[in-house]
Design an enzyme around this catalytic site. Structure first.
Site, PDB file in Angstrom:
ATOM      1  N   LYS A 259       0.836  -1.193   0.000  1.00 30.97           N
ATOM      2  CA  LYS A 259       0.000   0.000   0.000  1.00 30.97           C
ATOM      3  C   LYS A 259       0.876   1.250   0.000  1.00 30.97           C
ATOM      4  O   LYS A 259       2.008   1.216   0.491  1.00 30.97           O
ATOM      5  CB  LYS A 259      -0.888   0.024   1.250  1.00 30.97           C
ATOM      6  CG  LYS A 259      -1.892  -1.103   1.355  1.00 30.97           C
ATOM      7  CD  LYS A 259      -2.656  -1.002   2.666  1.00 30.97           C
ATOM      8  CE  LYS A 259      -3.627  -2.162   2.820  1.00 30.97           C
ATOM      9  NZ  LYS A 259      -4.765  -2.074   1.886  1.00 30.97           N
ATOM     10  N   ARG A 333     -10.063 -11.780   1.646  1.00 32.28           N
ATOM     11  CA  ARG A 333     -10.916 -12.821   1.057  1.00 32.28           C
ATOM     12  C   ARG A 333     -10.253 -14.198   1.114  1.00 32.28           C
ATOM     13  O   ARG A 333     -10.939 -15.219   1.147  1.00 32.28           O
ATOM     14  CB  ARG A 333     -11.286 -12.435  -0.375  1.00 32.28           C
ATOM     15  CG  ARG A 333     -10.149 -12.397  -1.353  1.00 32.28           C
ATOM     16  CD  ARG A 333     -10.442 -11.545  -2.570  1.00 32.28           C
ATOM     17  NE  ARG A 333     -10.464 -10.124  -2.246  1.00 32.28           N
ATOM     18  CZ  ARG A 333     -10.745  -9.163  -3.124  1.00 32.28           C
ATOM     19  NH1 ARG A 333     -11.022  -9.467  -4.382  1.00 32.28           N
ATOM     20  NH2 ARG A 333     -10.756  -7.902  -2.757  1.00 32.28           N
TER      21      ARG A 333
END
Length: 485
Positions: A259, A333
């Site tokens: 990020k 996920r």
């Protein structure tokens, strides 16, 4: 603050609608304020006449009578709570009338919730606390024939608030403190004394179970992953079970798909889903709900090291499906995939809800107002929506057409962990659907609603605890015997 039924208190609160003309008391003051438009009785507006020579009265506006809702009551009484704190009031009273079209018990619960919400602050690491609750007792002067029901409601809302505040405290903790092991410890400390069975698996057991997807994400961190299972067996006569699965990334750097630095400062919040399900379990257990509920958290960190998984890897899963890793920052996920499969096959849940800060795309789509939702069962989705409406935590269902499912089909593996920039919230949710074994399931994406850079209404800056009330209401009212579709 103790919410009590009866009369008493230093300060009396008068409830006023915009159309109110006559008051039983303080009419002269009200006329003066109204004539000069100092007080217009807008929802949540307050005017305090508190001084040594004052009337010790607070006027609380409720807005237009036909627009009054439980949510507007929560917000108005939250504002009142802050006002009482401002004037260092120690006790107060309000007479609660019967409002048209609102349940009287729920009216009092909303009032109590707003007041209690006003006391929350996460100031653990400040040298000096800024929020200093002063109200020791708040009296609700209620209708005589409704006292028993109102008392039940006040006890219940206290239990719910404890769950919300626990969730906020867990989520607000920085990652240097809130490691996967610390999260497991806190879950045990908070839930075991209430009769919740808490079991924690370490890396060896996780590997034995074949949770290859979960383990792949955890490999970059020196902190051992923890698989936390929390069971409330409130109805031993029933085999029906609701599963709550919370995303437990106690820190997310993005891994090798790193990020930008400005996006990392709040990534300790990526375990908000786990905080929410732990908080909900506390409320469920404290209220001794007559339901069977299991909460599951796959807790780990997503960091970079020589052992970390990489873009281009193909990994396995507990379900036996292989996954092409196209982006290591789509890690939540992957941990949820194994947690959901465990809920469906080992716990054999009849219905499953997962809660996760899953996608930035959900923030773009819905902002911080609505939680996004994906489902494989419209009947169950209706139950979740009903629970969220009752909670004042709005949910917006997104579509789940086969065309979206095609976007996550793999070429060298069964599935891809991302489906491209478009419809990111939908494809992420449909990726999770692949691991629920056709059990009725709802996915709640709380990326936008779990954390606020500035407070709004009764939701504070930082962790909000949004979805605790929804999950509690769902567990309380859930019909786990609907057909699988």
């Amino acid at each position: 603050m103790k919410i009590l039924i009866g009369k008493g208190g230093q300060v009396e609160v008068l409830l006023i609608f915009k159309e109110t003309e006559q008051l039983d008391k303080s009419q002269e003051l009200y006329d003066y304020l109204k004539e000069r438009e100092i007080f217009k009785a807008a929802s949540g507006e307050v005017y305090s006449d508190i001084s040594p020579k004052g009337n010790n009265i607070i006027l609380l506006g409720l807005g237009e009578k036909e627009k009054l809702t439980l949510e507007s009551l929560r917000k108005a009484f939250y504002t009142l709570g802050k006002e009482l704190m401002k004037y260092k009031v120690e006790s107060a009273e309000v007479e609660v009338p019967k409002f048209e079209n609102l349940c009287y018990k729920e009216t009092n619960m909303a009032i109590a919730e707003g007041l209690l919400q006003s006391e929350y602050a996460f100031e653990k690491y400040l040298s000096e606390q800024k929020t200093k609750p002063t109200v020791k007792e708040f009296f609700l002067n209620v209708l005589e024939d409704k006292k028993d029901k109102v008392e039940e409601g006040i006890e219940e809302i206290n239990n719910i608030i404890e769950g919300i505040f626990l969730a906020r405290d867990l989520i607000n903790e920085p990652a240097i403190v809130m490691t996967p092991k610390e999260l497991a410890i806190r879950a045990k400390e908070e839930l075991s004394p209430l009769g919740v069975e808490v079991e924690v698996f370490g890396e060896e057991k996780i590997e034995e179970l074949g949770m290859k997807s979960f383990l792949a994400v955890s490999k970059g961190s020196a902190n051992e992953p923890q698989f936390i299972i929390m069971k409330w067996n409130g109805n031993k006569a029933s085999k029906e079970k609701l599963a709550l699965v919370g995303k437990g990334l106690t820190y997310d750097s993005g891994g090798y798909s790193i990020k930008p630095s400005e996006g990392m400062a709040t990534m300790y919040v990526d375990m908000a889903g786990s905080g929410v399900v732990i908080g909900a379990m506390k409320s469920i257990a404290k209220s001794k709900l007559n339901k069977n509920v299991v909460a599951i958290v796959a807790a780990c960190e997503n960091l970079i090291s020589g052992e970390a998984y990489k873009p281009g890897d193909i990994i396995g899963s507990m379900a036996g499906k292989t996954i092409e890793v196209l982006n290591t920052d789509a890690e939540g996920r992957l941990t949820l995939a194994d947690a959901l499969y465990y809920a469906a096959t080992i716990e054999k849940a009849d219905k499953i809800v997962d809660v996760a800060t899953l996608t930035g795309a959900c923030i773009i789509a819905l902002g911080s107002i609505y939680t996004g939702a994906i489902t494989n069962n419209e009947e169950f989705m209706s139950e979740v929506e009903k629970a969220s409406k009752k909670a004042g935590e709005p949910v917006w269902q997104l579509p789940s057409n086969d065309e979206y499912r095609d976007l996550i089909k793999g070429t060298t593996g069964d599935l891809k962990n991302v489906g491209g920039r478009q419809a990111g919230t939908i494809t992420a949710g449909l990726f999770l659907e692949e691991f629920v074994n056709d059990i009725p399931w709802v996915h709640l994406d709380i990326a936008g609603t779990s954390y606020l850079p500035a407070g709004t209404g009764y939701l504070p800056k930082g962790a909000t605890g949004v979805s605790v009330k929804t999950l509690y209401n769902l567990a309380k009212d859930c019909n786990c015997s609907c057909e699988h579709k």
